[in-house]
Write an enzyme that holds these catalytic residues in place. Structure first.
Site, mmCIF file in Angstrom:
data_model
loop_
_atom_site.group_PDB
_atom_site.id
_atom_site.type_symbol
_atom_site.label_atom_id
_atom_site.label_comp_id
_atom_site.label_asym_id
_atom_site.label_seq_id
_atom_site.Cartn_x
_atom_site.Cartn_y
_atom_site.Cartn_z
ATOM 1 N N GLY A 26 0.825 -1.216 0.000
ATOM 2 C CA GLY A 26 0.000 0.000 0.000
ATOM 3 C C GLY A 26 0.851 1.255 0.000
ATOM 4 N N GLY A 69 -0.261 5.146 -0.754
ATOM 5 C CA GLY A 69 -1.255 5.854 0.047
ATOM 6 C C GLY A 69 -0.695 7.036 0.815
ATOM 7 C CG ASP A 94 -0.727 0.749 -3.784
ATOM 8 O OD1 ASP A 94 -1.860 0.493 -4.244
ATOM 9 O OD2 ASP A 94 -0.567 1.463 -2.789
ATOM 10 C CB ILE A 95 -3.893 -2.677 -6.235
ATOM 11 C CG1 ILE A 95 -4.533 -1.651 -5.304
ATOM 12 C CG2 ILE A 95 -3.893 -4.047 -5.617
ATOM 13 C CD1 ILE A 95 -6.030 -1.817 -5.165
ATOM 14 C CE1 TYR A 102 -9.233 1.399 8.408
ATOM 15 C CE2 TYR A 102 -10.203 2.988 9.916
ATOM 16 C CZ TYR A 102 -9.098 2.487 9.251
ATOM 17 O OH TYR A 102 -7.873 3.075 9.426
ATOM 18 C CE LYS A 125 -6.223 -0.966 10.133
ATOM 19 N NZ LYS A 125 -5.097 -1.272 9.211
HETATM 20 N N1 LIG Z 1 -4.443 8.084 7.141
HETATM 21 C C1 LIG Z 1 -4.909 8.067 8.380
HETATM 22 O O1 LIG Z 1 -5.371 9.083 8.916
HETATM 23 C C2 LIG Z 1 -4.862 6.784 9.165
HETATM 24 C C3 LIG Z 1 -5.329 6.807 10.484
HETATM 25 C C4 LIG Z 1 -5.302 5.635 11.222
HETATM 26 C C5 LIG Z 1 -4.771 4.480 10.677
HETATM 27 N N2 LIG Z 1 -4.307 4.486 9.393
HETATM 28 C C6 LIG Z 1 -3.790 3.209 8.866
HETATM 29 O O2 LIG Z 1 -2.609 3.415 8.117
HETATM 30 C C7 LIG Z 1 -2.538 2.479 7.037
HETATM 31 C C8 LIG Z 1 -2.309 3.215 5.724
HETATM 32 O O3 LIG Z 1 -3.382 4.111 5.537
HETATM 33 P P1 LIG Z 1 -3.354 5.277 4.447
HETATM 34 O O4 LIG Z 1 -3.880 6.488 5.103
HETATM 35 O O5 LIG Z 1 -2.045 5.328 3.764
HETATM 36 O O6 LIG Z 1 -4.475 4.735 3.465
HETATM 37 P P2 LIG Z 1 -4.672 5.101 1.907
HETATM 38 O O7 LIG Z 1 -6.076 4.768 1.572
HETATM 39 O O8 LIG Z 1 -4.164 6.455 1.624
HETATM 40 O O9 LIG Z 1 -3.677 4.052 1.236
HETATM 41 C C9 LIG Z 1 -3.925 2.670 1.229
HETATM 42 C C10 LIG Z 1 -3.187 2.083 0.046
HETATM 43 O O10 LIG Z 1 -3.544 0.689 -0.004
HETATM 44 C C11 LIG Z 1 -3.683 0.353 -1.377
HETATM 45 N N3 LIG Z 1 -4.541 -0.845 -1.489
HETATM 46 C C12 LIG Z 1 -5.881 -0.939 -1.415
HETATM 47 N N4 LIG Z 1 -6.264 -2.205 -1.627
HETATM 48 C C13 LIG Z 1 -5.134 -2.931 -1.813
HETATM 49 C C14 LIG Z 1 -4.882 -4.305 -2.070
HETATM 50 N N5 LIG Z 1 -5.876 -5.187 -2.220
HETATM 51 N N6 LIG Z 1 -3.580 -4.717 -2.187
HETATM 52 C C15 LIG Z 1 -2.565 -3.820 -2.078
HETATM 53 N N7 LIG Z 1 -2.749 -2.497 -1.861
HETATM 54 C C16 LIG Z 1 -4.023 -2.065 -1.729
HETATM 55 C C17 LIG Z 1 -4.327 1.571 -2.026
HETATM 56 O O11 LIG Z 1 -4.127 1.585 -3.431
HETATM 57 C C18 LIG Z 1 -3.601 2.703 -1.299
HETATM 58 O O12 LIG Z 1 -2.466 3.139 -2.006
HETATM 59 C C19 LIG Z 1 -3.846 1.686 7.082
HETATM 60 O O13 LIG Z 1 -3.624 0.469 7.759
HETATM 61 C C20 LIG Z 1 -4.773 2.557 7.906
HETATM 62 O O14 LIG Z 1 -5.719 1.791 8.615
HETATM 63 C C21 LIG Z 1 -4.337 5.612 8.626
#
Ligand SMILES: NC(=O)c1ccc[n+]([C@@H]2O[C@H](COP(=O)([O-])OP(=O)(O)OC[C@H]3O[C@@H](n4cnc5c(N)ncnc54)[C@H](O)[C@@H]3O)[C@@H](O)[C@H]2O)c1
Length: 309
Positions: A8, A11, A33-34, A140, A144
């Site tokens: 991922g 992201g 990533d996908i 979600y 989680k």
């Molecule tokens: N951003 C926040 O505020 C926040 C807060 C709490 C926890 N988190 C955690 O941090 C982690 C990253 O979050 P983020 O904010 O970067 O999310 P995001 O949505 O920005 O990025 C997630 C990434 O995962 C990729 N993805 C989706 N499905 C996929 C699959 N089947 N295989 C491979 N890749 C796939 C997407 O293309 C994307 O690039 C997550 O576990 C999230 O729960 C984030």
């Protein structure tokens, strides 16, 4: 030189994690990533990896042989409510595939971030404890919470050094967030920096715990460097910097952008936000691995606006 695999990586968190790993660890990095690689990946190695596929996951592990894994691939709260089945497959089946591959290919350390979404409405709103019996109301949160338990299970059953932090809403400027409930904070500052008005999807008086991405990433690296014998929590540690409401963020922005305007049109995310705590108990993170932060809300807003401009 150690080998680090990131899932991922395109992201919001991935974009920042890549930078901090590049600047602080002597490592060969494989981003996956996908979606096709974004500009933050730069000249690093990149492979397509859908973590839902056990076969593909193992193929990548077999080929790259990572020493450490940062598993960021996830479906977040707002997207998860639109497609709960996808959230289940990515967040749970995907996480199982990663954990299994880590055991099979002798990965020495794994990081799997968690979230305040694991709390349900009956959890204490202030200083929510690490251990709680509340039931999350989003797919979600459900996935989680189960993933946190999987972390502890793989640690106890397979001696896998798997670590997790429960992030609050993360504020950053490089990759705009698009799938969560706390995203409004980033959106509001982005609009202010561009001198346009903003329509907020949460009520003005909705408090949520938040953190600046720089603090989140520095904490993550510090946490990952901690001697495993010091870690007493193998589900997820709480981290956060400050609590604010949309109106309090608006007031903080006015210092830098006095003409900025916000109006409020709550949507389905309001209910999600109301089910989450306002603040988290971070005592264990301070005691076990020295959690600390550098950015308060004012400094966050100032740094965000400066970088966005
Ligand atoms: N951003 C926040 O505020 C926040 C807060 C709490 C926890 N988190 C955690 O941090 C982690 C990253 O979050 P983020 O904010 O970067 O999310 P995001 O949505 O920005 O990025 C997630 C990434 O995962 C990729 N993805 C989706 N499905 C996929 C699959 N089947 N295989 C491979 N890749 C796939 C997407 O293309 C994307 O690039 C997550 O576990 C999230 O729960 C984030």
């Amino acid at each position: 030189m150690i080998k680090i695999l990131i899932t991922g990586s395109n992201g919001q968190v991935g974009a920042e994690l890549i930078r901090i790993i590049k600047s602080s660890i002597d490592a060969e990095i494989l981003c996956t990533d996908i979606t096709s690689k974004n500009k933050e990946v730069g000249d690093l190695q990149f492979e397509y990896l859908d973590v839902k596929s056990k076969e593909l996951t193992e193929k990548i592990f077999e080929k790259f042989k990572p020493d450490q894994v940062y598993h960021l691939a996830s479906i977040l709260s707002a997207s998860g409510e639109k497609d709960p089945y996808l959230a289940y497959s990515v967040n749970l089946t995907g996480t199982m595939n990663i954990l299994n591959a880590c055991v099979k290919y002798n990965v020495s350390k794994v990081f799997i971030p968690s979230t305040i979404g694991v709390y349900g409405p009956e959890a204490p709103k202030e200083n929510a404890p690490i251990r709680h019996s509340s039931i999350p109301t989003t797919m979600y949160g459900i996935t989680k919470a189960a993933a946190e338990m999987l972390c502890q299970y793989y640690y106890e059953k397979f001696n896998l050094d798997v670590r997790s932090l429960r992030y609050p809403g993360l504020i950053s400027y490089r990759v705009p967030p698009m799938a969560g409930t706390t995203d409004y904070a980033v959106d509001m500052i982005r609009h202010a920096a561009r001198n346009s008005s903003y329509q907020c999807y949460l009520e003005k008086d909705t408090p949520l715990p938040m953190m600046y991405m720089q603090d989140a990433m520095e904490s993550t690296i510090k946490f990952m460097h901690t001697d495993p014998s010091k870690l007493t929590v193998r589900t997820a540690y709480n981290v956060m910097s400050y609590t604010f409401t949309p109106d309090e963020l608006y007031q903080a922005i006015l210092e830098f952008k006095p003409n900025f305007k916000v109006d409020y049109q709550p949507d389905f995310r309001q209910k999600i936000a109301e089910s989450w705590p306002h603040s988290l108990d971070i005592t264990k993170s301070k005691e076990d691995w020295g959690f600390s932060i550098r950015f308060d809300l004012r400094k966050t807003v100032e740094d965000m606006i400066e970088n966005l401009q």
